[in-house]
Motif scaffolding. Sequence first.
Motif, PDB file in Angstrom:
ATOM      1  N   PRO A 160      -7.407  22.845 -26.127  1.00  0.00           N
ATOM      2  CA  PRO A 160      -7.792  22.164 -24.254  1.00  0.00           C
ATOM      3  C   PRO A 160      -8.724  23.221 -23.781  1.00  0.00           C
ATOM      4  O   PRO A 160      -8.884  21.904 -22.814  1.00  0.00           O
ATOM      5  CB  PRO A 160      -6.255  22.398 -24.529  1.00  0.00           C
ATOM      6  N   ASN A 161      -8.643  24.430 -23.390  1.00  0.00           N
ATOM      7  CA  ASN A 161      -9.593  24.680 -23.330  1.00  0.00           C
ATOM      8  C   ASN A 161     -11.019  24.731 -23.639  1.00  0.00           C
ATOM      9  O   ASN A 161     -11.995  25.341 -22.375  1.00  0.00           O
ATOM     10  CB  ASN A 161      -9.514  26.567 -22.861  1.00  0.00           C
ATOM     11  N   THR A 162     -10.845  23.858 -24.684  1.00  0.00           N
ATOM     12  CA  THR A 162     -13.064  23.670 -24.503  1.00  0.00           C
ATOM     13  C   THR A 162     -13.539  22.122 -24.166  1.00  0.00           C
ATOM     14  O   THR A 162     -14.347  21.838 -23.756  1.00  0.00           O
ATOM     15  CB  THR A 162     -12.802  23.309 -26.195  1.00  0.00           C
ATOM     16  N   ILE A 163     -12.554  21.808 -23.393  1.00  0.00           N
ATOM     17  CA  ILE A 163     -12.257  20.462 -22.300  1.00  0.00           C
ATOM     18  C   ILE A 163     -13.433  20.143 -21.102  1.00  0.00           C
ATOM     19  O   ILE A 163     -13.308  21.329 -20.490  1.00  0.00           O
ATOM     20  CB  ILE A 163     -11.269  19.588 -21.897  1.00  0.00           C
ATOM     21  N   GLU A 164     -14.776  19.604 -21.510  1.00  0.00           N
ATOM     22  CA  GLU A 164     -15.285  19.949 -20.623  1.00  0.00           C
ATOM     23  C   GLU A 164     -15.576  18.693 -19.759  1.00  0.00           C
ATOM     24  O   GLU A 164     -15.845  16.984 -20.738  1.00  0.00           O
ATOM     25  CB  GLU A 164     -16.582  20.085 -20.989  1.00  0.00           C
ATOM     26  N   LYS A 165     -15.206  18.124 -18.626  1.00  0.00           N
ATOM     27  CA  LYS A 165     -15.379  16.505 -17.778  1.00  0.00           C
ATOM     28  C   LYS A 165     -17.141  15.899 -17.614  1.00  0.00           C
ATOM     29  O   LYS A 165     -17.807  16.964 -17.677  1.00  0.00           O
ATOM     30  CB  LYS A 165     -14.956  16.056 -16.307  1.00  0.00           C
ATOM     31  N   LEU A 166     -17.507  14.952 -18.321  1.00  0.00           N
ATOM     32  CA  LEU A 166     -18.554  14.317 -18.707  1.00  0.00           C
ATOM     33  C   LEU A 166     -18.662  13.570 -17.057  1.00  0.00           C
ATOM     34  O   LEU A 166     -17.885  12.691 -16.621  1.00  0.00           O
ATOM     35  CB  LEU A 166     -18.950  13.906 -19.772  1.00  0.00           C
ATOM     36  N   HIS A 167     -20.079  13.147 -16.922  1.00  0.00           N
ATOM     37  CA  HIS A 167     -20.316  12.149 -15.546  1.00  0.00           C
ATOM     38  C   HIS A 167     -20.878  11.232 -16.335  1.00  0.00           C
ATOM     39  O   HIS A 167     -21.380  10.929 -16.784  1.00  0.00           O
ATOM     40  CB  HIS A 167     -21.041  13.537 -14.784  1.00  0.00           C
ATOM     41  N   GLY A 168     -20.398  10.496 -15.679  1.00  0.00           N
ATOM     42  CA  GLY A 168     -21.165   8.998 -15.982  1.00  0.00           C
ATOM     43  C   GLY A 168     -20.832   7.741 -16.104  1.00  0.00           C
ATOM     44  O   GLY A 168     -20.424   6.730 -15.929  1.00  0.00           O
ATOM     45  N   GLY A 169     -18.841   8.425 -15.959  1.00  0.00           N
ATOM     46  CA  GLY A 169     -17.970   6.737 -17.022  1.00  0.00           C
ATOM     47  C   GLY A 169     -17.835   6.224 -15.732  1.00  0.00           C
ATOM     48  O   GLY A 169     -17.165   6.868 -14.128  1.00  0.00           O
ATOM     49  N   ILE A 170     -17.434   5.250 -15.314  1.00  0.00           N
ATOM     50  CA  ILE A 170     -17.195   3.916 -14.257  1.00  0.00           C
ATOM     51  C   ILE A 170     -16.120   3.270 -14.210  1.00  0.00           C
ATOM     52  O   ILE A 170     -15.446   4.078 -12.848  1.00  0.00           O
ATOM     53  CB  ILE A 170     -18.984   2.617 -14.278  1.00  0.00           C
ATOM     54  N   ASN A 171     -15.554   2.518 -15.617  1.00  0.00           N
ATOM     55  CA  ASN A 171     -14.372   2.621 -15.363  1.00  0.00           C
ATOM     56  C   ASN A 171     -13.667   3.250 -16.137  1.00  0.00           C
ATOM     57  O   ASN A 171     -12.847   2.803 -17.206  1.00  0.00           O
ATOM     58  CB  ASN A 171     -14.140   0.737 -15.716  1.00  0.00           C
ATOM     59  N   ASN A 172     -13.710   4.569 -16.467  1.00  0.00           N
ATOM     60  CA  ASN A 172     -13.117   5.208 -17.598  1.00  0.00           C
ATOM     61  C   ASN A 172     -13.372   6.666 -17.095  1.00  0.00           C
ATOM     62  O   ASN A 172     -14.010   6.767 -16.229  1.00  0.00           O
ATOM     63  CB  ASN A 172     -13.368   4.631 -19.468  1.00  0.00           C
ATOM     64  N   GLN A 173     -12.957   7.538 -17.735  1.00  0.00           N
ATOM     65  CA  GLN A 173     -13.054   9.287 -17.689  1.00  0.00           C
ATOM     66  C   GLN A 173     -13.527   9.532 -19.189  1.00  0.00           C
ATOM     67  O   GLN A 173     -13.273   9.673 -20.024  1.00  0.00           O
ATOM     68  CB  GLN A 173     -11.433   9.991 -17.209  1.00  0.00           C
ATOM     69  N   VAL A 174     -14.344   9.934 -18.824  1.00  0.00           N
ATOM     70  CA  VAL A 174     -14.860  10.765 -20.135  1.00  0.00           C
ATOM     71  C   VAL A 174     -14.485  12.142 -20.325  1.00  0.00           C
ATOM     72  O   VAL A 174     -15.270  12.857 -19.880  1.00  0.00           O
ATOM     73  CB  VAL A 174     -16.381  10.152 -20.458  1.00  0.00           C
ATOM     74  N   PHE A 175     -14.690  13.052 -21.912  1.00  0.00           N
ATOM     75  CA  PHE A 175     -14.261  14.570 -21.669  1.00  0.00           C
ATOM     76  C   PHE A 175     -14.718  14.279 -23.070  1.00  0.00           C
ATOM     77  O   PHE A 175     -14.801  14.181 -23.806  1.00  0.00           O
ATOM     78  CB  PHE A 175     -12.783  14.943 -21.383  1.00  0.00           C
ATOM     79  N   ARG A 176     -15.771  15.508 -23.169  1.00  0.00           N
ATOM     80  CA  ARG A 176     -16.057  16.541 -24.652  1.00  0.00           C
ATOM     81  C   ARG A 176     -15.018  17.870 -25.203  1.00  0.00           C
ATOM     82  O   ARG A 176     -14.522  18.130 -23.927  1.00  0.00           O
ATOM     83  CB  ARG A 176     -17.196  16.675 -24.495  1.00  0.00           C
ATOM     84  N   CYS A 177     -14.679  17.760 -26.056  1.00  0.00           N
ATOM     85  CA  CYS A 177     -13.964  18.675 -26.660  1.00  0.00           C
ATOM     86  C   CYS A 177     -14.128  19.026 -27.642  1.00  0.00           C
ATOM     87  O   CYS A 177     -15.076  18.542 -28.225  1.00  0.00           O
ATOM     88  CB  CYS A 177     -12.399  18.991 -26.082  1.00  0.00           C
ATOM     89  N   GLY A 178     -13.942  20.787 -27.805  1.00  0.00           N
ATOM     90  CA  GLY A 178     -14.303  21.040 -28.893  1.00  0.00           C
ATOM     91  C   GLY A 178     -15.116  22.360 -29.139  1.00  0.00           C
ATOM     92  O   GLY A 178     -16.167  22.686 -28.164  1.00  0.00           O
ATOM     93  N   ASP A 179     -15.628  22.489 -30.171  1.00  0.00           N
ATOM     94  CA  ASP A 179     -16.671  23.648 -30.232  1.00  0.00           C
ATOM     95  C   ASP A 179     -17.255  23.740 -31.347  1.00  0.00           C
ATOM     96  O   ASP A 179     -17.355  23.415 -32.409  1.00  0.00           O
ATOM     97  CB  ASP A 179     -16.091  24.723 -29.729  1.00  0.00           C
ATOM     98  N   GLY A 180     -18.756  24.651 -31.370  1.00  0.00           N
ATOM     99  CA  GLY A 180     -19.073  24.552 -33.090  1.00  0.00           C
ATOM    100  C   GLY A 180     -19.710  23.366 -33.815  1.00  0.00           C
ATOM    101  O   GLY A 180     -20.312  23.103 -32.734  1.00  0.00           O
ATOM    102  N   THR A 181     -19.614  23.218 -34.272  1.00  0.00           N
ATOM    103  CA  THR A 181     -19.909  21.613 -35.148  1.00  0.00           C
ATOM    104  C   THR A 181     -18.993  21.197 -35.190  1.00  0.00           C
ATOM    105  O   THR A 181     -19.429  19.611 -35.525  1.00  0.00           O
ATOM    106  CB  THR A 181     -20.458  21.888 -36.552  1.00  0.00           C
ATOM    107  N   LYS A 182     -17.830  21.069 -34.598  1.00  0.00           N
ATOM    108  CA  LYS A 182     -16.904  19.632 -34.474  1.00  0.00           C
ATOM    109  C   LYS A 182     -16.680  19.753 -33.010  1.00  0.00           C
ATOM    110  O   LYS A 182     -16.129  20.523 -32.130  1.00  0.00           O
ATOM    111  CB  LYS A 182     -15.435  20.630 -34.663  1.00  0.00           C
ATOM    112  N   LYS A 183     -17.713  18.829 -32.161  1.00  0.00           N
ATOM    113  CA  LYS A 183     -16.930  18.608 -31.319  1.00  0.00           C
ATOM    114  C   LYS A 183     -16.917  16.771 -31.019  1.00  0.00           C
ATOM    115  O   LYS A 183     -16.865  16.185 -31.544  1.00  0.00           O
ATOM    116  CB  LYS A 183     -18.524  18.753 -30.030  1.00  0.00           C
TER     117      LYS A 183
END
Length: 66
Positions: A22-45
């Motif tokens: 969970p400490n790899t979770i990063e909020k992404l911008h641009g979701g208009i009607n939703n929330q978008v996050f990226r998680c993971g590291d290395g080759t698995k994101k």
Amino acid sequence: MKAAEMPPPFAVHWARELGTKPNTIEKLHGGINNQVFRCGDGTKKWVIKGYAPAHPGQRDRMQAEK
């Protein structure tokens, strides 16, 4: 994410289900009607997308993105 900004529980849940920390979770911008996050590291994101609950008579937000 910033230390003071905790990811929502659904993002933490799915990060764990996807085998990432969970400490790899990063909020992404641009979701208009939703929330978008990226998680993971290395080759698995992963991207985790969350929608607000639909109200009776409201269109299906996930279907609207297709």
